[in-house]
Write a protein that holds these residues in place. Structure first.
Motif, PDB file in Angstrom:
ATOM      1  N   LEU A 156       0.829  -1.195   0.000  1.00 62.93           N
ATOM      2  CA  LEU A 156       0.000   0.000   0.000  1.00 62.93           C
ATOM      3  C   LEU A 156       0.870   1.254   0.000  1.00 62.93           C
ATOM      4  N   VAL A 157       0.255   2.361  -0.370  1.00 63.37           N
ATOM      5  CA  VAL A 157       0.899   3.674  -0.314  1.00 63.37           C
ATOM      6  C   VAL A 157      -0.037   4.620   0.422  1.00 63.37           C
ATOM      7  N   ALA A 158       0.489   5.306   1.440  1.00 60.48           N
ATOM      8  CA  ALA A 158      -0.296   6.278   2.199  1.00 60.48           C
ATOM      9  C   ALA A 158       0.206   7.682   1.892  1.00 60.48           C
ATOM     10  N   LYS A 159      -0.729   8.584   1.664  1.00 56.62           N
ATOM     11  CA  LYS A 159      -0.386   9.989   1.431  1.00 56.62           C
ATOM     12  C   LYS A 159      -0.981  10.834   2.549  1.00 56.62           C
ATOM     13  N   PHE A 160      -0.120  11.586   3.252  1.00 53.91           N
ATOM     14  CA  PHE A 160      -0.563  12.557   4.246  1.00 53.91           C
ATOM     15  C   PHE A 160      -0.518  13.938   3.589  1.00 53.91           C
ATOM     16  N   TYR A 161      -1.678  14.551   3.468  1.00 52.94           N
ATOM     17  CA  TYR A 161      -1.795  15.798   2.720  1.00 52.94           C
ATOM     18  C   TYR A 161      -1.212  16.976   3.507  1.00 52.94           C
ATOM     19  N   ARG A 162      -0.475  17.820   2.808  1.00 52.27           N
ATOM     20  CA  ARG A 162       0.090  19.025   3.422  1.00 52.27           C
ATOM     21  C   ARG A 162      -1.045  19.905   3.945  1.00 52.27           C
ATOM     22  N   PRO A 163      -0.982  20.320   5.205  1.00 50.37           N
ATOM     23  CA  PRO A 163      -2.054  21.171   5.753  1.00 50.37           C
ATOM     24  C   PRO A 163      -2.204  22.473   4.969  1.00 50.37           C
ATOM     25  N   GLU A 164      -3.442  22.914   4.852  1.00 40.05           N
ATOM     26  CA  GLU A 164      -3.791  24.212   4.272  1.00 40.05           C
ATOM     27  C   GLU A 164      -3.544  24.295   2.766  1.00 40.05           C
ATOM     28  N   ARG A 165      -3.264  23.158   2.123  1.00 43.34           N
ATOM     29  CA  ARG A 165      -3.146  23.193   0.656  1.00 43.34           C
ATOM     30  C   ARG A 165      -4.493  22.864   0.024  1.00 43.34           C
ATOM     31  N   TRP A 166      -5.001  21.662   0.290  1.00 52.93           N
ATOM     32  CA  TRP A 166      -6.325  21.278  -0.170  1.00 52.93           C
ATOM     33  C   TRP A 166      -7.219  21.039   1.035  1.00 52.93           C
ATOM     34  N   ASN A 167      -8.487  21.449   0.924  1.00 47.49           N
ATOM     35  CA  ASN A 167      -9.422  21.131   1.995  1.00 47.49           C
ATOM     36  C   ASN A 167     -10.092  19.786   1.701  1.00 47.49           C
ATOM     37  N   LEU A 168     -10.924  19.344   2.617  1.00 43.44           N
ATOM     38  CA  LEU A 168     -11.548  18.028   2.488  1.00 43.44           C
ATOM     39  C   LEU A 168     -12.357  17.913   1.202  1.00 43.44           C
ATOM     40  N   GLN A 169     -13.103  18.931   0.841  1.00 45.89           N
ATOM     41  CA  GLN A 169     -13.915  18.871  -0.372  1.00 45.89           C
ATOM     42  C   GLN A 169     -13.043  18.771  -1.623  1.00 45.89           C
ATOM     43  N   GLN A 170     -11.929  19.471  -1.633  1.00 48.61           N
ATOM     44  CA  GLN A 170     -11.039  19.429  -2.797  1.00 48.61           C
ATOM     45  C   GLN A 170     -10.365  18.070  -2.938  1.00 48.61           C
ATOM     46  N   ILE A 171      -9.978  17.483  -1.812  1.00 50.26           N
ATOM     47  CA  ILE A 171      -9.386  16.146  -1.852  1.00 50.26           C
ATOM     48  C   ILE A 171     -10.431  15.129  -2.315  1.00 50.26           C
ATOM     49  N   GLN A 172     -11.650  15.277  -1.825  1.00 48.84           N
ATOM     50  CA  GLN A 172     -12.700  14.339  -2.221  1.00 48.84           C
ATOM     51  C   GLN A 172     -12.984  14.430  -3.722  1.00 48.84           C
ATOM     52  N   GLU A 173     -12.865  15.618  -4.288  1.00 46.08           N
ATOM     53  CA  GLU A 173     -13.058  15.744  -5.739  1.00 46.08           C
ATOM     54  C   GLU A 173     -11.978  14.997  -6.509  1.00 46.08           C
ATOM     55  N   GLU A 174     -10.741  15.056  -6.020  1.00 50.85           N
ATOM     56  CA  GLU A 174      -9.665  14.260  -6.641  1.00 50.85           C
ATOM     57  C   GLU A 174     -10.033  12.788  -6.629  1.00 50.85           C
ATOM     58  N   HIS A 175     -10.476  12.294  -5.480  1.00 56.37           N
ATOM     59  CA  HIS A 175     -10.820  10.878  -5.343  1.00 56.37           C
ATOM     60  C   HIS A 175     -12.010  10.506  -6.221  1.00 56.37           C
ATOM     61  N   ASP A 176     -13.017  11.370  -6.258  1.00 58.07           N
ATOM     62  CA  ASP A 176     -14.201  11.079  -7.081  1.00 58.07           C
ATOM     63  C   ASP A 176     -13.817  10.997  -8.554  1.00 58.07           C
ATOM     64  N   PHE A 177     -12.905  11.847  -8.988  1.00 57.51           N
ATOM     65  CA  PHE A 177     -12.433  11.800 -10.376  1.00 57.51           C
ATOM     66  C   PHE A 177     -11.721  10.474 -10.646  1.00 57.51           C
ATOM     67  N   LEU A 178     -10.935  10.001  -9.682  1.00 57.09           N
ATOM     68  CA  LEU A 178     -10.260   8.719  -9.828  1.00 57.09           C
ATOM     69  C   LEU A 178     -11.266   7.565  -9.906  1.00 57.09           C
ATOM     70  N   PHE A 179     -12.268   7.589  -9.053  1.00 55.46           N
ATOM     71  CA  PHE A 179     -13.274   6.521  -9.075  1.00 55.46           C
ATOM     72  C   PHE A 179     -14.017   6.498 -10.412  1.00 55.46           C
ATOM     73  N   ALA A 180     -14.392   7.678 -10.903  1.00 56.18           N
ATOM     74  CA  ALA A 180     -15.106   7.750 -12.175  1.00 56.18           C
ATOM     75  C   ALA A 180     -14.214   7.295 -13.324  1.00 56.18           C
ATOM     76  N   SER A 181     -12.930   7.652 -13.261  1.00 57.82           N
ATOM     77  CA  SER A 181     -11.992   7.275 -14.324  1.00 57.82           C
ATOM     78  C   SER A 181     -11.772   5.768 -14.351  1.00 57.82           C
ATOM     79  N   ALA A 182     -11.559   5.178 -13.178  1.00 61.38           N
ATOM     80  CA  ALA A 182     -11.359   3.731 -13.114  1.00 61.38           C
ATOM     81  C   ALA A 182     -12.582   2.989 -13.631  1.00 61.38           C
ATOM     82  N   LYS A 183     -13.764   3.479 -13.292  1.00 59.22           N
ATOM     83  CA  LYS A 183     -15.005   2.850 -13.749  1.00 59.22           C
ATOM     84  C   LYS A 183     -15.107   2.882 -15.272  1.00 59.22           C
ATOM     85  N   ALA A 184     -14.516   3.928 -15.886  1.00 53.58           N
ATOM     86  CA  ALA A 184     -14.561   4.071 -17.342  1.00 53.58           C
ATOM     87  C   ALA A 184     -13.412   3.347 -18.035  1.00 53.58           C
TER      88      ALA A 184
END
Length: 322
Positions: free
Chosen positions: A47-75
């Protein structure tokens, strides 16, 4: 939790809070913007764990990255998707946001290998097919305001440019910014990877697209031009091959080739500003000892001079190649 001093025990405790066990091999990977670690879990494998740098992306912005990945993998795009625990792919431990992915093995894509480049183009085409239908609400756009004008302010305030070079540096910088802003006029934008260079693509029976940390809204050509290298003729051959794969999936607007040099200018200036902004992070002076030296700033004056020439030259055109 101190982001700058993540110890193995703290990392293990954070992962355990998400129900993920570190059983062996905890190793820091080559990442400076975030803190990234590879390890093995007897239950879930490498596995690979990423700890996000504070104050760069907020929770909603990180979730958008993940949602894009989920949609891309599905396609059918070859991307790794983050693990989900209790209906979430973003975890928090002591106010630190982190995520965990299955580790992808392989070797770095060879940008001069035309077969690999065509396969990469096809994957980017698939990614953009998804990106054309995924709208980011919280992540920023790829703009000159952010990458050039804001970066100039960071350099003005934080870069330790020797006094004798400061005037010449900002004179060249301002000329490049003015020209790049005039040329960067994207007409179509979609959700893109945004940092798509060879180090973020692994080859394992085909290309795997990695590290979507910078994903945002921008022109399609941003995910293409960083794979081009060498002489103009070599770049045209690479571009022709890459777009042959891309257009197996979707049409590419060749008018966007005129955006390559302003995008290159944006990357050059933003990279300098990124180093200046992060200089207080102990990892940066240790890993970039050449930054803020007189030789470095002399070199950047030369880089900006060359980039202005590129901005004033005719853009790449497949017409001249074909």
């Amino acid at each position: 939790m101190n982001y700058y001093q993540l110890t193995p025990d703290v990392i293990a405790d954070a992962l355990l809070s998400a129900g993920i066990h570190v059983d062996s091999g905890l190793m820091a990977l080559n990442s400076y913007e975030n803190r990234v670690y590879r390890f093995k879990s007897d239950t879930d494998g490498p596995l690979v764990a990423k700890f996000y740098r504070p104050e760069r992306w907020n929770l909603q912005q990180i979730q958008e990255e993940h949602d894009f990945l989920f949609a891309s993998a599905k396609a059918g795009v070859r991307v790794a998707v983050p693990m989900i625990r209790e209906h979430s792919s973003v975890f928090s431990y002591q106010n630190m946001l982190f995520a965990v992915w299955p580790a992808i093995s392989g070797r770095q894509l060879e940008a001069d290998n035309l077969d690999q480049l065509e396969a990469f183009g096809e994957q980017i085409g698939r990614l953009h097919q998804v990106g054309a239908s995924v709208t980011l609400q919280h992540r920023p756009r790829l703009t000159t305001d952010d990458y050039l004008l804001r970066s100039r302010e960071v350099l003005l305030q934080k870069a330790l440019i020797p006094k004798k070079l400061r005037g010449e540096f900002f004179k060249r910088l301002d000329t490049v910014i003015t020209r790049a802003c005039a040329l960067y006029q994207p007409k179509k934008q979609l959700t893109i990877h945004c940092d798509c260079h060879a180090s973020n693509v692994l080859w394992n029976d085909g290309p795997w697209l990695l590290d979507f940390d910078d994903c945002r809204t921008g022109p399609a050509v941003q995910d293409v031009w960083m794979m081009l290298s060498g002489s103009r003729q070599e770049q045209l051959m690479q571009l022709d091959t890459l777009l042959a794969g891309y257009e197996n999936i979707r049409e590419f607007d060749v008018a966007e080739l005129a955006l390559i040099e302003p995008l290159r200018a944006m990357r050059i200036v933003n990279y300098m500003a990124w180093l200046a902004a992060r200089w207080s992070d102990p990892a940066f002076p240790l890993n970039f000892p050449w930054f803020n030296t007189e030789d470095y700033w002399l070199q950047q004056i030369g880089v900006l001079t060359e980039q202005l020439q590129n901005l004033n030259a005719p853009p790449l055109s497949l017409t001249s190649w074909n």
